[in-house]
Every structure is written in C-alpha cells, then in structure tokens.
Design an enzyme around this catalytic site. Structure first.
Site, PDB file in Angstrom:
ATOM      1  N   PRO A  11     -11.981  38.216  50.031  1.00  8.05           N
ATOM      2  CG  PRO A  11     -10.539  37.347  48.859  1.00  8.05           C
ATOM      3  CD  PRO A  11     -11.593  37.124  49.318  1.00  8.05           C
ATOM      4  CG  ASN A  12      -7.189  40.757  51.661  1.00  9.73           C
ATOM      5  OD1 ASN A  12      -6.759  40.241  52.708  1.00  9.73           O
ATOM      6  ND2 ASN A  12      -6.790  40.456  50.485  1.00  9.73           N
ATOM      7  NE  ARG A  19      -2.270  49.297  53.197  1.00 11.53           N
ATOM      8  CZ  ARG A  19      -1.429  47.533  53.406  1.00 11.53           C
ATOM      9  NH1 ARG A  19      -0.916  46.874  53.474  1.00 11.53           N
ATOM     10  NH2 ARG A  19      -0.080  48.204  52.587  1.00 11.53           N
ATOM     11  CE1 TYR A  24     -10.995  48.269  45.336  1.00  7.89           C
ATOM     12  CE2 TYR A  24      -8.459  48.066  47.196  1.00  7.89           C
ATOM     13  CZ  TYR A  24      -9.620  47.129  46.321  1.00  7.89           C
ATOM     14  OH  TYR A  24      -8.892  46.509  44.947  1.00  7.89           O
ATOM     15  CG  ASN A  74     -16.157  42.845  46.616  1.00  6.41           C
ATOM     16  OD1 ASN A  74     -15.842  42.518  45.706  1.00  6.41           O
ATOM     17  ND2 ASN A  74     -16.491  44.114  46.649  1.00  6.41           N
ATOM     18  CB  ALA A  77      -8.682  38.710  44.846  1.00  2.79           C
ATOM     19  CD  GLU A  98     -18.930  39.964  39.460  1.00  2.87           C
ATOM     20  OE1 GLU A  98     -19.422  39.678  37.952  1.00  2.87           O
ATOM     21  OE2 GLU A  98     -17.914  40.439  39.207  1.00  2.87           O
ATOM     22  CG  HIS A 100     -15.841  43.758  41.739  1.00  2.00           C
ATOM     23  ND1 HIS A 100     -15.329  42.833  42.090  1.00  2.00           N
ATOM     24  CD2 HIS A 100     -16.221  43.704  39.944  1.00  2.00           C
ATOM     25  CE1 HIS A 100     -15.521  41.771  41.307  1.00  2.00           C
ATOM     26  NE2 HIS A 100     -16.349  42.045  40.807  1.00  2.00           N
ATOM     27  NE  ARG A 107      -8.215  48.050  40.439  1.00  2.00           N
ATOM     28  CZ  ARG A 107      -8.019  47.979  42.498  1.00  2.00           C
ATOM     29  NH1 ARG A 107      -9.618  47.164  41.983  1.00  2.00           N
ATOM     30  NH2 ARG A 107      -6.668  47.434  42.797  1.00  2.00           N
TER      31      ARG A 107
HETATM   32  O1  CA2 Z   1     -12.847  46.552  43.739  1.00  2.00           O
HETATM   33  C1  CA2 Z   1     -13.714  45.651  44.680  1.00  2.00           C
HETATM   34  O2  CA2 Z   1     -14.608  45.758  45.182  1.00  2.00           O
HETATM   35  C2  CA2 Z   1     -12.823  44.614  44.467  1.00  2.00           C
HETATM   36  O3  CA2 Z   1     -13.433  43.071  44.365  1.00  2.00           O
HETATM   37  C3  CA2 Z   1     -11.416  44.388  45.680  1.00  2.00           C
HETATM   38  C4  CA2 Z   1     -10.601  43.514  45.659  1.00  2.00           C
HETATM   39  C5  CA2 Z   1     -10.144  43.388  44.396  1.00  2.00           C
HETATM   40  O4  CA2 Z   1      -8.946  42.207  43.814  1.00  2.00           O
HETATM   41  C6  CA2 Z   1     -11.124  42.977  43.479  1.00  2.00           C
HETATM   42  O5  CA2 Z   1      -9.829  43.155  41.676  1.00  2.00           O
HETATM   43  C7  CA2 Z   1     -11.614  44.135  43.030  1.00  2.00           C
HETATM   44  C8  CA2 Z   1      -9.687  43.196  46.812  1.00  2.00           C
HETATM   45  C9  CA2 Z   1     -10.558  43.567  47.722  1.00  2.00           C
HETATM   46  C10 CA2 Z   1      -9.199  44.077  48.935  1.00  2.00           C
HETATM   47  O6  CA2 Z   1      -9.792  45.152  49.438  1.00  2.00           O
HETATM   48  C11 CA2 Z   1      -8.838  46.151  50.281  1.00  2.00           C
HETATM   49  C12 CA2 Z   1      -9.095  46.836  51.591  1.00  2.00           C
HETATM   50  C13 CA2 Z   1      -8.764  47.975  51.862  1.00  2.00           C
HETATM   51  C14 CA2 Z   1      -7.320  47.924  51.423  1.00  2.00           C
HETATM   52  C15 CA2 Z   1      -6.327  46.989  50.995  1.00  2.00           C
HETATM   53  C16 CA2 Z   1      -7.539  46.132  50.395  1.00  2.00           C
END
Ligand code: CA2
Length: 148
Positions: A11-12, A19, A24, A74, A77, A98, A100, A107
């Site tokens: 997700p996301n 953002r 990221y 990946n 969340a 896995e 990230h 974090r």
């Molecule tokens: O660091 C990573 O790749 C994560 O898997 C990214 C997830 C986070 O919940 C994990 O703890 C670590 C979040 C992905 C959300 O991606 C976004 C991208 C742009 C703007 C906001 C969120």
C-alpha cells in the site's frame, strides 16, 4: 519458458516520488519497475511487477507467484501488521526477499517488527531503490538461483 521473478509492492507505494522524498527518495514506482526490468534482463529472467493497496490482493499475488524463481516483496505497512501475508509466504513455499526502501530500524519502533522476516529468505532495507536490484541479483543470479 523463461524463469520469472515477481516484484510485489504494497500500500501507498504507488505514491513514491510524490511525497516524503527525504524518507523514500525521489524515484517513482515506474523508476523502480525500470530498474527491476533492467536487472531481470541482465539475468535473462522475466519480470512480473505489481502494486496493490489491498491486503487480500497481495495474498493473491503471492499465490500467483507459485512456480517462479522467487519474489521481491515490499509489503509496505502490511509488513508490520499482516499475519495473512506471512501465512501466504509460508503456504506458497517461495523464495521471498523482503525489501524496504528506508532503514526501518532507524525509524519508529512499530516499524522494527516484521511478520515477514521470519518467513523470508533474506531482508534488505535502507538502500533505497538499489535494494530491489540486489534482491533480484540474489534470487536470479548464479549464486542465488533456486536456493531454498
Ligand atoms: O521503507 C519502505 O520501503 C517501507 O516498506 C515503506 C512503507 C512503510 O510503511 C514501511 O514501514 C517501510 C510505506 C510506503 C508508503 O510510501 C509512500 C510513498 C510516498 C509518499 C508517502 C508514502
């Protein structure tokens, strides 16, 4: 039929590059896909690249990866919440790496626990988009191959 690597995104991650670049990076999900496609081409394997915002769909994607060389996952969340995703990895018996983008251990505490790590072949975090390429190298490269 050539071997296939599946790269699955949770997700996301469709919002990548729009953002929180300080967390990221500036690469978009299309950039991630291009890097994965280049890595798979170097290894002579096919790529299935998918993203979903839905937990059940991620489970379906994992089931559909049966018979592949392995999965770069990946789960975003869902990494920190999903017993269903962990069960699917166990059920399909696939090589899962896995990945990230960010260093989850630098974090918030809730990101330090992963339901996926205990059932994954390996874990890469904090290396940004390069982590996807390294995971593909591990799965599809001569050394990684079909190791179980
Ligand atoms: O660091 C990573 O790749 C994560 O898997 C990214 C997830 C986070 O919940 C994990 O703890 C670590 C979040 C992905 C959300 O991606 C976004 C991208 C742009 C703007 C906001 C969120």
């Amino acid at each position: 039929m050539p071997d296939t690597v599946h790269v699955l995104n949770g997700p996301n991650l469709n919002l990548l590059g729009t953002r929180e670049p300080e967390v990221y990076g500036r690469a978009t999900l299309a950039d991630v896909e291009a890097a994965c496609r280049a890595a798979c081409a170097r290894h002579g394997v096919d790529l299935v690249f998918r993203q979903t915002n839905h937990e059940g769909e991620l489970v379906t994607f994992l089931q559909e990866a049966r018979g592949s060389v392995g999965v770069v996952l990946n789960a975003a969340a869902y990494t920190h919440t999903s017993v269903a995703v962990a069960d699917a990895i166990k059920a399909v018996g696939l090589n899962v790496v896995e990945v990230h983008l960010s260093n989850v251990f630098a974090r918030e505490a809730f990101r330090h626990h992963s339901y996926i790590s205990p059932v994954a072949r390996g874990v890469i975090c904090g290396l940004g988009i390069d982590g996807y390429r390294l995971a593909i190298d591990a799965l599809a490269g001569a050394a990684g191959g079909r190791a179980s």
